[in-house]
Scaffold this active site. Structure first.
Site, PDB file in Angstrom:
ATOM      1  N   GLU A 313       0.815  -1.210   0.000  1.00 15.22           N
ATOM      2  CA  GLU A 313       0.000   0.000   0.000  1.00 15.22           C
ATOM      3  C   GLU A 313       0.852   1.265   0.000  1.00 15.22           C
ATOM      4  O   GLU A 313       0.624   2.199   0.759  1.00 15.22           O
ATOM      5  CB  GLU A 313      -0.956  -0.005   1.201  1.00 15.22           C
ATOM      6  CG  GLU A 313      -1.875  -1.197   1.199  1.00 15.22           C
ATOM      7  CD  GLU A 313      -2.928  -1.179   2.311  1.00 15.22           C
ATOM      8  OE1 GLU A 313      -4.046  -1.632   2.034  1.00 15.22           O
ATOM      9  OE2 GLU A 313      -2.626  -0.716   3.418  1.00 15.22           O
ATOM     10  N   ASP A 387      -8.503  -9.116   4.041  1.00 18.41           N
ATOM     11  CA  ASP A 387      -8.249  -8.020   4.977  1.00 18.41           C
ATOM     12  C   ASP A 387      -9.266  -7.935   6.110  1.00 18.41           C
ATOM     13  O   ASP A 387     -10.139  -7.077   6.071  1.00 18.41           O
ATOM     14  CB  ASP A 387      -8.240  -6.694   4.204  1.00 18.41           C
ATOM     15  CG  ASP A 387      -7.682  -5.562   5.035  1.00 18.41           C
ATOM     16  OD1 ASP A 387      -7.190  -5.831   6.141  1.00 18.41           O
ATOM     17  OD2 ASP A 387      -7.734  -4.410   4.580  1.00 18.41           O
ATOM     18  N   GLU A 415     -12.412  -2.359  12.156  1.00 17.60           N
ATOM     19  CA  GLU A 415     -12.423  -1.598  10.903  1.00 17.60           C
ATOM     20  C   GLU A 415     -13.571  -2.035   9.994  1.00 17.60           C
ATOM     21  O   GLU A 415     -14.220  -1.200   9.381  1.00 17.60           O
ATOM     22  CB  GLU A 415     -11.075  -1.797  10.202  1.00 17.60           C
ATOM     23  CG  GLU A 415     -11.000  -1.162   8.828  1.00 17.60           C
ATOM     24  CD  GLU A 415      -9.644  -1.386   8.155  1.00 17.60           C
ATOM     25  OE1 GLU A 415      -8.748  -1.968   8.771  1.00 17.60           O
ATOM     26  OE2 GLU A 415      -9.502  -0.945   6.997  1.00 17.60           O
TER      27      GLU A 415
END
Ligand code: GCW
Length: 727
Positions: A313, A387, A415
């Site tokens: 990322e 993820d 998240e």
């Protein structure tokens, strides 16, 4: 735990505590976590404990022994409501004795065998002598005694009889750590509970009581490592100005057995070292890391090591110089080796230049180098291949690197599971992953055995949890978020533990021992994980969150530069059907699993329905096991998730008599948000998927409350937890 922000000296601490205990039912804001030592209200139990614990002998020693004394002063003093009498050995009293095996009076030593105990392990044993009852907490090292003390206090809080307390515990995993994604400006990436608890501005001179309570809380569940800084790292943390602050924390944490780790930005030699490259083959770069390690260990002799996110990322890494992850890890490992430091190298990598299924990329980059990493390197692998989704199959790397220590990375912060506003009991998810069978060495080769090293007799083992802690009064935002921190610690200590037992412990130590409270609330917690899967990502759907902040549904998003950042990449809905084909006819990610699993998951008839759309693209009218179409099944699942939240609200309403008003009200309001958002997920996703299926909603599903256009128009520019460059 002491009420923040008062800092008290033990001399007047007890009287304050007694006052606090008598009021705590009314005023608890949750700061004490599971270490609330209010006086035991059951008279019979209280008397039996008071009688059993007439005095306490704690072996004299260093800082850890002092910490034990303080904890007993607070814990026993609070729970029993009497002053703790510390004494030498008393033949005439029922006594609690906390002492290393070598220092125990001989008569006790002979009855206890520590042969199978690790340095962090402990034994708690009831021994009777000459008509007196002794409770012995012993081990090889001070830290084992501290862990044993916390176990003992937990047993008291759970009203366990002491005569039958017979415990032998050693942790099954070496490194049990929290990863804080905390930035130096005190924002927390994916943090939903306020700001970072590390006040870098006032460190090292100002010591917040919270730092000590943080260490106590972690020690009480066996966590022995903390990576203070975000994996999207800032090299400044490695400069002298910040290392001085880190040292202050390390000094505070040391008595509690908590080692400090830092995230190492791969380009640090350039950013703070003035070099022109960070190439791991460059002699100056190699020397720079060696010097940096020497500098750190000079002030923090027990520094844990570096946690590294590289070439992921947009983060810098060895591949910027045409080198591999292995090349990069070796340089850092070499720098730390002489100090027994560890490199934790993350496997969370995927690239926009790789057109292959994102779920396959980490495996492809790491598995070929199995067995080549130095001994002080752990590869940290997320629990699933994408993820931290509400549900993923386990990461195939766990079944494929028998010769490399693999560290588990769970996400405690939610998240993708409703931030700090949804009640979702995560140990249930952790347990599911840990109990998954990799078939690496035939049936029974669970992920837990890979992680604790027993499957391949690994030398170094570890488990990390991305922290959900912030400056909120109760640390975790949602009062039930504390259970996720607690449960993570317990599972890191023993990955074979079951999530129900953990929920039971947490409820009793945090709220009440009343069975009328425990039973319904435990049930609610255990079901909550499936509820979030159902109302967000049922039947194997994944990553259909609105992008950037990941708050709420965004299955329609398809315009982001990197294909794998778009939800449409993951659900692949079209006129024909929905789901990601990861079989031979698709990306063949299945080939990364053992043949037994590839076969089972590869056939939609034998694939567990919870993974159906993870591995298969299926027609809308595909028939599910219950005879309904896939389309109907989706709608029914979404509805079930919503209904489950309604039931949770019901359960909680009935719990008012058992919980203080403050926390009862907090949870009620949060459940209200959860219901609203569960419906939002159901309606937005079903309306959107309907544009492809062109089918009516199943009769079981309530009608959407709004239009698809409405849901698509919702924007949340200030949703918490996002880092600026992701806006
Ligand atoms: O899930 C993604 C998160 C990023 C995070 C990344 C990672 C720290 O959205 O915020 O970055 O994973 O784990 O590195």
């Amino acid at each position: 735990m002491m009420k923040h922000p008062f800092k008290l000296r033990s001399t007047y601490f007890l009287s304050f505590f007694v006052l606090l205990c008598s009021m705590s039912f009314a005023m608890s804001n949750g700061y004490e976590l599971w270490l609330n030592y209010s006086k035991i209200s059951d008279g019979a139990i209280l008397t039996s404990y008071q009688n059993r614990l007439q005095s306490v002998l704690v072996e004299e020693g260093g800082q850890t022994m002092e910490a034990i004394k303080k904890e007993l002063e607070m814990g026993l003093g609070g729970l029993l409501g009497t002053e703790v009498r510390f004494k030498s050995f008393q033949a005439s009293e029922n006594q609690l004795i906390v002492s290393k095996i070598g220092s125990l009076p001989k008569a006790f030593r002979e009855e206890i065998n520590v042969d199978n105990l690790s340095d962090e392990g402990y034994i708690i044993k009831h021994i009777e002598k000459s008509g007196k009852a002794y409770l012995i907490i012993t081990g090889r090292e001070d830290i084992g005694l501290l862990y044993g003390t916390f176990h003992f206090l937990r047993a008291l809080k759970m009203h366990r009889p002491l005569n039958t307390l017979n415990v032998e515990e050693s942790p099954k995993v070496d490194i049990r750590m929290l990863n804080h994604w905390d930035n130096l400006d005190r924002t927390v990436e994916r943090g939903y509970s306020g700001f970072s608890i590390w006040n870098w501005q006032t460190l090292p001179d100002y010591i917040d009581q919270r730092y000590i309570d943080y260490a106590r809380a972690n020690a009480s569940i066996g966590i022995n490592g903390t990576a203070l800084t975000n994996v999207n790292a800032n090299a400044l943390i490695l400069t002298p100005q910040y290392l001085e602050k880190v040292k202050a924390l390390a000094d505070l944490f040391r008595p509690y057995g908590l080692k400090v780790y830092l995230t190492a930005r791969f380009s640090a030699p350039m950013e703070i070292g003035g070099l022109e490259t960070a190439d791991p083959f460059d002699p100056q770069v190699i020397q720079w890391w060696k010097d940096k390690a020497a500098e750190i260990y000079k002030s923090i002799p027990d520094f844990g090591g570096f946690l590294v996110k590289a070439n992921s990322e947009g983060q810098p890494g060895p591949q910027n110089y045409g080198r591999t992850h292995l090349d990069g890890a070796k340089v850092l490992a070499d720098a730390l080796a002489q100090y027994q430091g560890t490199v934790i190298w993350r496997a969370f990598v995927y690239s926009e230049h790789d057109a292959d299924d994102r779920a396959k990329q980490a495996y492809s980059e790491f598995v070929p180098d199995d067995g080549k990493y130095p001994d002080n390197v752990l590869i940290q692998v997320k629990n699933g291949p994408i993820d931290f989704q509400p549900r993923e199959p386990f990461h195939p790397m766990f079944g494929a690197m028998p010769n490399t220590p693999l560290m588990m990375e769970f996400q405690i912060t939610k998240e993708y599971l409703g931030f700090a506003t949804h009640l979702v009991y995560l140990p249930k998810l952790f347990e599911e992953v840990l109990q998954s069978d990799t078939y690496q060495k035939g049936e029974g080769s669970t992920v837990a055995k890979v992680v604790d090293g027993s499957l391949n007799t690994k030398k170094l083992t570890g488990m990390a949890g991305v922290s959900n802690i912030g400056t909120d009064a109760n640390w975790t935002g949602h009062p039930f978020g504390q259970a996720d921190w607690y449960g993570f610690g317990r599972l890191a200590w023993d990955p074979s533990m079951n999530s129900e037992a953990i929920a039971d412990e947490w409820l009793r130590t945090t709220f009440s021992n009343n069975e009328d409270f425990i039973n319904p609330v435990k049930k609610m917690m255990l079901k909550s994980r499936e509820a979030v899967v159902d109302y967000m990502n049922p039947l194997g759907l994944h990553h259909i969150f609105d992008t950037g902040h990941h708050y709420g549904p965004g299955p329609w998003v398809g315009n982001l530069s990197r294909p794998e950042w778009n939800p449409v990449y993951y659900h692949k809905a079209d006129q024909e059907g929905i789901g990601f084909d990861r079989t031979k006819t698709g990306s063949n990610a299945l080939s990364q699993y053992a043949p037994e699993l590839a076969e089972k998951f590869g056939n939609p008839e034998t694939c567990p329905e919870e993974y159906l759309l993870w591995f298969h693209h299926l027609p809308w009218d595909y028939q599910l096991k219950n005879g309904r179409t896939l389309w109907d099944g989706l709608g029914i699942k979404y509805q079930q998730g919503v209904d489950q939240v309604k039931q949770m609200i019901n359960t909680w309403e009935n719990m008012e008599p058992y919980v203080d008003q403050y926390r009862h009200n907090q949870v009620s309001m949060l459940l209200g948000i959860q219901l609203k958002e569960a419906k939002w997920w159901r309606d937005a996703c079903m309306l959107y998927f309907q544009t492809f299926s062109q089918m009516d909603f199943p009769k079981e599903m309530e009608s959407p409350e709004n239009t698809l256009e409405h849901y698509k128009s919702l924007k949340f520019p200030y949703a918490p937890g996002i880092r600026p460059q992701w806006d």
